[in-house]
Design a protein around this motif. Structure first.
Motif: not given
Length: 302
Positions: A31-34, A95-98, A103-105, A183-184
């Motif tokens: 949800q956070i990633c989305s 934002l896309e990379t870092r 978080i998508s990992l 990580d979060l």
């Protein structure tokens, strides 16, 4: 000593607890990633719209030849706003990379943790199966020492493997929980730092753009317009002092003038009709002028 049923319950409860932890991380991180992904896409769209604003200001500034302060302010402001969008583009990339990329990992990380939990559960389940088998052997063949020893050997081997699997699972889950928090924390700090960096620079550039717009001199630009208009009006009045043919030409001189609107018709028939009327008007004016000149000459002769 615990019975097989009590060990099975403990094993099931522990597995359920770990499954819920993994599922919770997987759900909320997704949800956070989305949400962060949607935020990044909106920021990218805002960057594109900002480029459009900058370009429209530049287009106007490049063709404005009369109001010098307006032209200068538009071109300078367009450059400044374009610089804002350059920094916004850097914001989007970070934002896309870092942020989103990191978080998508967790889709893959949660899958690996779930597989590790399944392996540990299967190993401990095998241990409990061997324990039950030993209990049944002792009950059915209490005097058959050979069968009991074989069952005990299998149980010892299964117990050793289960212990190793349990220790490995505990280590893996400790790492999972620790990594999740770290990580979060890292992702959210990176998100906030990226926003702070952009907005700090954007504030600086927007302040610069505000001052550039403030440099527009309304009175000077209005005076430039009035001067250009006065030149046109003077030429118009001088032309009206000429003969009738010149007056007719002046009346039609507005078409194509850079200081007046150009109104064109798509109907060729109407254009032809207007030309005919203009020709008749010119002929009529020439006749009237001729009559005036003739009348004046006759009067002088009398």
């Amino acid at each position: 000593m615990f019975s097989s049923s009590s060990l099975s319950k403990v094993n099931s409860d522990q597995t359920k607890f770990i499954q819920e932890r993994i599922a919770g991380v997987e759900k909320h991180f997704a949800q956070i990633c989305s949400a962060l992904g949607a935020y990044t896409r909106k920021t990218a769209k805002l960057r594109d719209k900002g480029d459009e604003v900058s370009q429209t200001l530049m287009d106007y500034g490049e063709v404005e030849n009369l109001n010098k302060s307006l032209r200068s302010a538009l071109c300078e402001t367009a450059d400044t706003l374009a610089a804002v969008q350059d920094y916004r583009n850097v914001e989007v990339q970070r934002l896309e990379t870092r942020v989103v990329g990191e978080i998508s990992l967790y889709g893959g990380i949660c899958k690996t943790a779930r597989e590790e939990l399944k392996r540990s559960f299967d190993t401990r389940q095998q241990e409990m199966n061997h324990r039950r088998n030993l209990e049944k052997t002792k009950m059915r063949h209490p005097q058959n020492r050979q069968h009991i020893v074989i069952a005990e050997t299998k149980l010892q081997k299964a117990t050793l493997e289960a212990r190793r699997a349990c220790e490995n699972l505990e280590e893996q889950m400790d790492q999972f929980e620790q990594r999740k928090v770290a990580d979060l924390k890292k992702v959210l700090r990176e998100f906030i730092q990226t926003e702070l960096a952009f907005h700090a620079k954007a504030l600086e550039l927007y302040t610069k753009a505000y001052n550039q717009i403030s440099n527009i001199e309304e009175e000077e630009d209005l005076e430039a317009f009035r001067n250009a208009r006065d030149v046109f009006d003077a030429e118009f009045r001088n032309a009206l002092k000429g003969d009738a043919v010149a007056r007719a030409e002046v009346l039609g001189a507005g078409k194509g003038s850079p200081l007046s609107p150009v109104i064109t018709s798509s109907q060729e028939k109407k254009d032809s009709h207007r030309k005919q009327n203009m020709k008749k008007s010119m002929e009529k004016l020439q006749v009237e002028d001729y009559e005036e000149v003739t009348g004046s000459t006759s009067s002088e002769d009398d």
